[in-house]
Write a protein that holds these residues in place. Sequence first.
Motif, PDB file in Angstrom:
ATOM      1  N   TRP A  14       0.824  -1.202   0.000  1.00  0.00           N
ATOM      2  CA  TRP A  14       0.000   0.000   0.000  1.00  0.00           C
ATOM      3  C   TRP A  14       0.862   1.257   0.000  1.00  0.00           C
ATOM      4  O   TRP A  14       1.835   1.352   0.728  1.00  0.00           O
ATOM      5  CB  TRP A  14      -0.914   0.016   1.221  1.00  0.00           C
ATOM      6  CG  TRP A  14      -1.901  -1.112   1.225  1.00  0.00           C
ATOM      7  CD1 TRP A  14      -1.919  -2.196   2.034  1.00  0.00           C
ATOM      8  CD2 TRP A  14      -3.012  -1.263   0.355  1.00  0.00           C
ATOM      9  NE1 TRP A  14      -2.965  -3.012   1.738  1.00  0.00           N
ATOM     10  CE2 TRP A  14      -3.662  -2.471   0.710  1.00  0.00           C
ATOM     11  CE3 TRP A  14      -3.537  -0.504  -0.698  1.00  0.00           C
ATOM     12  CZ2 TRP A  14      -4.795  -2.926   0.055  1.00  0.00           C
ATOM     13  CZ3 TRP A  14      -4.676  -0.965  -1.351  1.00  0.00           C
ATOM     14  CH2 TRP A  14      -5.288  -2.155  -0.968  1.00  0.00           C
ATOM     15  N   ALA A  17      -2.537   5.153   0.610  1.00  0.00           N
ATOM     16  CA  ALA A  17      -3.878   4.567   0.590  1.00  0.00           C
ATOM     17  C   ALA A  17      -4.613   4.963   1.862  1.00  0.00           C
ATOM     18  O   ALA A  17      -4.086   4.831   2.959  1.00  0.00           O
ATOM     19  CB  ALA A  17      -3.803   3.041   0.475  1.00  0.00           C
ATOM     20  N   PHE A  19      -8.248   4.539   4.114  1.00  0.00           N
ATOM     21  CA  PHE A  19      -9.439   3.725   4.305  1.00  0.00           C
ATOM     22  C   PHE A  19     -10.262   4.334   5.445  1.00  0.00           C
ATOM     23  O   PHE A  19      -9.724   4.657   6.493  1.00  0.00           O
ATOM     24  CB  PHE A  19      -9.074   2.277   4.649  1.00  0.00           C
ATOM     25  CG  PHE A  19      -8.122   1.656   3.671  1.00  0.00           C
ATOM     26  CD1 PHE A  19      -6.743   1.721   3.859  1.00  0.00           C
ATOM     27  CD2 PHE A  19      -8.608   1.008   2.556  1.00  0.00           C
ATOM     28  CE1 PHE A  19      -5.874   1.150   2.957  1.00  0.00           C
ATOM     29  CE2 PHE A  19      -7.743   0.426   1.641  1.00  0.00           C
ATOM     30  CZ  PHE A  19      -6.370   0.509   1.847  1.00  0.00           C
ATOM     31  N   PHE A  28     -14.177  -6.850   4.074  1.00  0.00           N
ATOM     32  CA  PHE A  28     -13.183  -6.715   3.010  1.00  0.00           C
ATOM     33  C   PHE A  28     -13.179  -8.037   2.257  1.00  0.00           C
ATOM     34  O   PHE A  28     -12.554  -9.008   2.687  1.00  0.00           O
ATOM     35  CB  PHE A  28     -11.800  -6.403   3.576  1.00  0.00           C
ATOM     36  CG  PHE A  28     -11.738  -5.130   4.364  1.00  0.00           C
ATOM     37  CD1 PHE A  28     -11.334  -3.949   3.769  1.00  0.00           C
ATOM     38  CD2 PHE A  28     -12.108  -5.098   5.699  1.00  0.00           C
ATOM     39  CE1 PHE A  28     -11.285  -2.774   4.484  1.00  0.00           C
ATOM     40  CE2 PHE A  28     -12.068  -3.925   6.430  1.00  0.00           C
ATOM     41  CZ  PHE A  28     -11.647  -2.760   5.825  1.00  0.00           C
ATOM     42  N   ALA A  30     -12.093  -9.918  -0.999  1.00  0.00           N
ATOM     43  CA  ALA A  30     -11.187  -9.802  -2.139  1.00  0.00           C
ATOM     44  C   ALA A  30     -10.384 -11.092  -2.236  1.00  0.00           C
ATOM     45  O   ALA A  30     -10.234 -11.823  -1.255  1.00  0.00           O
ATOM     46  CB  ALA A  30     -10.251  -8.595  -1.977  1.00  0.00           C
ATOM     47  N   LYS A  36      -5.376  -7.735   1.935  1.00  0.00           N
ATOM     48  CA  LYS A  36      -6.229  -7.738   3.129  1.00  0.00           C
ATOM     49  C   LYS A  36      -5.391  -7.899   4.400  1.00  0.00           C
ATOM     50  O   LYS A  36      -5.513  -7.124   5.350  1.00  0.00           O
ATOM     51  CB  LYS A  36      -7.254  -8.875   3.033  1.00  0.00           C
ATOM     52  CG  LYS A  36      -8.143  -8.833   1.786  1.00  0.00           C
ATOM     53  CD  LYS A  36      -9.250  -9.874   1.843  1.00  0.00           C
ATOM     54  CE  LYS A  36      -8.692 -11.292   1.906  1.00  0.00           C
ATOM     55  NZ  LYS A  36      -7.919 -11.637   0.719  1.00  0.00           N
ATOM     56  N   MET A  39      -3.382  -4.882   5.214  1.00  0.00           N
ATOM     57  CA  MET A  39      -4.151  -3.819   5.852  1.00  0.00           C
ATOM     58  C   MET A  39      -4.333  -4.098   7.344  1.00  0.00           C
ATOM     59  O   MET A  39      -4.204  -3.187   8.180  1.00  0.00           O
ATOM     60  CB  MET A  39      -5.522  -3.672   5.198  1.00  0.00           C
ATOM     61  CG  MET A  39      -6.334  -2.538   5.798  1.00  0.00           C
ATOM     62  SD  MET A  39      -8.029  -2.522   5.235  1.00  0.00           S
ATOM     63  CE  MET A  39      -7.747  -2.221   3.522  1.00  0.00           C
ATOM     64  N   HIS A 732     -16.117  -2.942   1.821  1.00  0.00           N
ATOM     65  CA  HIS A 732     -14.985  -2.267   1.177  1.00  0.00           C
ATOM     66  C   HIS A 732     -14.513  -3.083  -0.020  1.00  0.00           C
ATOM     67  O   HIS A 732     -14.542  -4.315  -0.012  1.00  0.00           O
ATOM     68  CB  HIS A 732     -13.819  -2.114   2.165  1.00  0.00           C
ATOM     69  CG  HIS A 732     -14.169  -1.354   3.400  1.00  0.00           C
ATOM     70  ND1 HIS A 732     -13.900  -0.011   3.558  1.00  0.00           N
ATOM     71  CD2 HIS A 732     -14.783  -1.745   4.550  1.00  0.00           C
ATOM     72  CE1 HIS A 732     -14.319   0.382   4.755  1.00  0.00           C
ATOM     73  NE2 HIS A 732     -14.865  -0.655   5.382  1.00  0.00           N
ATOM     74  N   THR A 733     -14.045  -2.371  -1.038  1.00  0.00           N
ATOM     75  CA  THR A 733     -13.415  -3.019  -2.189  1.00  0.00           C
ATOM     76  C   THR A 733     -11.948  -2.620  -2.223  1.00  0.00           C
ATOM     77  O   THR A 733     -11.603  -1.458  -2.011  1.00  0.00           O
ATOM     78  CB  THR A 733     -14.092  -2.601  -3.500  1.00  0.00           C
ATOM     79  OG1 THR A 733     -14.041  -1.167  -3.605  1.00  0.00           O
ATOM     80  CG2 THR A 733     -15.543  -3.055  -3.522  1.00  0.00           C
ATOM     81  N   LEU A 734     -11.086  -3.590  -2.485  1.00  0.00           N
ATOM     82  CA  LEU A 734      -9.650  -3.345  -2.545  1.00  0.00           C
ATOM     83  C   LEU A 734      -9.204  -3.409  -3.984  1.00  0.00           C
ATOM     84  O   LEU A 734      -9.390  -4.426  -4.659  1.00  0.00           O
ATOM     85  CB  LEU A 734      -8.893  -4.391  -1.709  1.00  0.00           C
ATOM     86  CG  LEU A 734      -9.286  -4.440  -0.224  1.00  0.00           C
ATOM     87  CD1 LEU A 734      -8.470  -5.490   0.490  1.00  0.00           C
ATOM     88  CD2 LEU A 734      -9.091  -3.083   0.432  1.00  0.00           C
TER      89      LEU A 734
END
Length: 735
Positions: A14, A17, A19, A28, A30, A36, A39, A732-734
Amino acid sequence: MRVDELTLKGFGKWRDATFRFAPGVNVFSAPNEAGKSTMLQGILAALYGMKRDYVKGARYLPEYDKYRPWHQGDYETIITYQLAGKSYRLHRYLLKEREQARIFLDPEWTELTDVYREDRRKERDFLEKHLGLSRALFTDITWIRREPLSAAEHLMPSLSRTDEANPAVNSMLAELDRDLTAIGKKERAENTMLGKAGALVAQKEAELASAEAAWSIISQLTQQIADWEAERHELEQQRSRLQQRKQRAHAREKVLQERWQKSYRFPADSDEWDWWDRTAQSAEEKQIHEAAISRIMAVPSAETEDIEPQIDRDKLQADYAKGIQLRKRWEEGHLRLAELAASALTAGTRRQDRQTDGQRKQQRFPVWLWGSAGLSAVLGIISGAADQPALSVILFVLTAALAGGAWVKSRAFARANREQAGSLKEAEAPSAAQEWKKQQEELAALDAELLRMVRMWGATDWEAFVEKRDEWLSRMRSRESSQLKAQLSQKDAKTQIAERWGDDLRRVLELEKAEMEREQEAWTSQWQSLEDRLQQIREEMARANGEIAAHDTVSVAKAKGEYEEAVSSLRQLQQKREALQIARDTLEEALAEWNREVSPGVNEHASQVLAQITGGAYRDVRLDPHERFAIRVLEPSRQLVLDQEHCSTGTQDQLYLAQRLALHAHVSQQSEPLPLFFDDHFVHYDEARLRQTLAYLMELSEEHQIFLFTCQDREMKILEPLLRVSNRHLVHTLG
C-alpha cells in the motif's frame, strides 16, 4: 474503541492509501494477494508500532521486514481512532533510523505526544496508557486466530489457590520489593532514583524559564499557522466540491449535446422513447414526449379494409402466361392438321394425272371427295384462328370422314393399278394416318388442360378467364393506389408531429443550456475567489514560518524537550512505583479474584458463545489459566471432557472463537468496547454454523467494531441481507 480512518503512506504493497471504516461491520471481500492481511497488519502497526513486547532477543517483530514499503518511500502510517469519548490522530514513522510517533487530540490537533512516557524499547505507550493492554495482549484478545494465546502469562498470573504462598508469587513479590527500594519514596533523597529525577527537573525548569519569552511569540505564530492551516483545509474541501460540480456539469453538458443531436431524429421505437424519458430533465420535457406519443397514436393507420377476395397475382399472371403458351401450341397443332390435309390432297392429284383418261372418268367421285375433305380442313383452320373451337372441331371431324371415304373409294379403283401405285400407297398412307391421329390426341390434351386451368379461376372458357383477369388486375391497381395515398397521408402527419416535437424539445433544451451556462459562471467565479484566498493563506503562512525561524527555536525546543523529558522521567518513576506497589498488592489477590469473579464469568460467556454458534451442539466450555487458558469442552452425548486438540478442525476454530470472545468481553467491560478482527477465520466452518456465527457477529456489531477479511463469496452472500438493515456497516473493495 473505534477506528475511524487509516492512511498507509508506505506499508507493504500500500502506498498513499486511505481507508475509512464504519462503526459496525467492515467487510473486506477480495481474492488472495489483494492486500487484506497487509491492511490488518497496518492497523496494528499504526496503533502499537512494530516493536516487540516483553523484549527477548530481537527488538522488532518478525513482520517488520516483511511489510517494508515495496516502493521507494517512507515506512509511515496515520490512524484516527475514538476512545473514551475523545478522538485521537496517531502518526508513526516506522523506519529504524528515523523512528517517530506523534499523537494529536482532535478536532483542535493539540499535540499530546510528550504526555506519554517512553518504555525501555524507546516506545511511547499510547494505547497501553489508554487501554492497559500491550500489543501482544491486544492482538491476543481482538484478533480471532486459530492458535493459542501468545501472551497468556501476562493476561492473568498462573497461580493456584492454596493456604501457603505460591513459590512463583514469592519470587515476583521479592523482585517487586527490590524495585520499590531502588526507586525510593521521597523526591528529595539524594541517592534514590526519585531524588535524582527531582533534581534534574528543577534544573531543567530553570533553563526553560529563560526561553519563555521567545516561546510565547512562537506559540502565537504557531496558533495562527494552525488557524490558517484549518482554513486552507476547509477551502481545499470547498475546491474539491467545486471540482465535483464541474465534473457533473461536464457530464450534463455531454448528455445535453447528445440529446440536442438526437432531437433532429424522431424516435422510431419504444427503446428510444424510454431513453428520452430517462434523460428528461424537467416535467415540461416529459409532457412534450407524452404529447408527441399521443399524437402519433392518434394518426390513422395506412392499412385499408380489403373487401375483395385475396387473389394471388403471381399465380394469376403465371396461369395467364401458361394459357398463352397452350393457345399458341393449339393453333400450331391445327395448322399442322391443315398441312396434312393439303399434303394428302396433292398426293391424290398426282396419282390421277398418271392414270388414263378412262380411269379419270371412273375416279371423279373419289376426287370430289378428296376436294371436299381439303376444303373442310381449310375451313377448320380458319375457324380455329377465329377463336371458334367448337366449329373447328366439327369441320376437322368432317374432313376426317370425307378423307376416309375418298381413301376407301380410291382403293377400289386402284386395285387394277396395284403394281404401279401399290408401293407409294403403302409408304404414304400409314405414315399420314399415324401423324393425323397423334396430332388429334395432342390437340385434345391441350383443350383439356386449358379448360381445367380456366375453371380453377371460375371461368368457363379462355375468353371469360381473360375478362376476369383484366377485372382483377384493375381492382388490385385501384386498391394499391388507395393504400399509397393513405401511407403518404400518414407520413405527412408523422412528419408534422416530428417537426413540432423537435421544435418544442429544442426550445426546452435551449433553456436548459442557458441555465447550465449561468451555473458555470457562478462556480467559475467562486473557484477564482477560492484560489485567490488560498494563495493569500500560503503567503501568510510562509511569512509566519520565516518569523519563527528568526527566533532561537532550536534552544527553545531543546530546553522544552529536556524539561518535559525530565518531568516525564519523574512521572514515570512515580507511576512505576505506584504500579509496582499496586502490582504487589494485586498479585496476592489475582488468583483468588480469578476463581471468585473472573473465571466463572469468562467460562459462562464462552459457553454461551459456543452454544449460539453451534446451534446448541456444545454448551459447556472451560478456560484453564494454569495452562495458558487452554480450552476444554464437554461432549454432550457421552458427557466426556475433551481437550481442544481432540476436536474436529471446524470445532477447534469455534473453540478459539469462543475463547477470544469471552476474554474480549471481560476486558472490554473493564476498559472500553474493543474492536474484533477476523482474517479468513471461517474457512473450516460449515454452512449452518457459519450463518449462526455471522448472525452472532451482527449482534456484537451493535457495540463493537468488527473487521472481517475474506477471500470467499459465501460470507458476502450470507451478510448482504444483514448489512442492508443498518447504515452502521460497510463493504470495502480493494483495488
